[in-house]
Design a protein around this motif. Sequence first.
Motif, PDB file in Angstrom:
ATOM      1  N   CYS A  35      21.801 -69.621  27.596  1.00 51.27           N
ATOM      2  CA  CYS A  35      20.414 -69.722  26.888  1.00 51.27           C
ATOM      3  C   CYS A  35      20.439 -69.656  25.462  1.00 51.27           C
ATOM      4  O   CYS A  35      19.465 -70.070  24.823  1.00 51.27           O
ATOM      5  N   LEU A  52      14.960 -73.320  24.656  1.00 57.36           N
ATOM      6  CA  LEU A  52      14.699 -71.854  24.885  1.00 57.36           C
ATOM      7  C   LEU A  52      13.625 -71.573  24.572  1.00 57.36           C
ATOM      8  O   LEU A  52      13.042 -70.684  25.229  1.00 57.36           O
ATOM      9  N   HIS A  81      17.317 -63.578  24.312  1.00 56.27           N
ATOM     10  CA  HIS A  81      17.531 -64.889  24.896  1.00 56.27           C
ATOM     11  C   HIS A  81      17.908 -64.928  26.581  1.00 56.27           C
ATOM     12  O   HIS A  81      18.894 -65.632  26.746  1.00 56.27           O
TER      13      HIS A  81
END
Length: 109
Positions: A7, A13, A22
Motif C-alpha cells: 500500500c 493510496l 499506509h
Amino acid sequence: KSSKQTCGTCSLLHQCTQSKNHQKVVTRHIWQEYVEEVEHLRHHKDVKPIYAKRKETIERVFADAKEKHGMRWTTLRGLKKLSMQAMLTFASMNLKKIANWTWQDPKTV
C-alpha cells in the motif's frame, strides 16, 4: 489488514486510506458471514412467502402480548422475575388460543 509495503507504493493510496502507516484495516464482526447468508436466504424465492406470513403469526403474538397482556412495561426487576412473567403471559395466551380452537371446532382437539 493490508500490507504496508504494497500500500505504501500504491498510486491510489489517497483514495483508499488516510492512515499514517499506509495500512487499510477492514473490520468485520466474527459472525458477519452468517448474517450475510441469512440475508441472502431471506430474499430467496422459496422463502419470501413464508417470511411474508411472519407479520401475521410471530409479530402478532408479540404485539398482542404488549397491548393486551401488559408486556409493554413491568414493575418487576431481575431476570428470574421477568422470565416468570413472560412464561405466564405466553402460557395464558396459549390457553386462550386452545380455548378458541376448541370453541370453534370441538371435534378436532
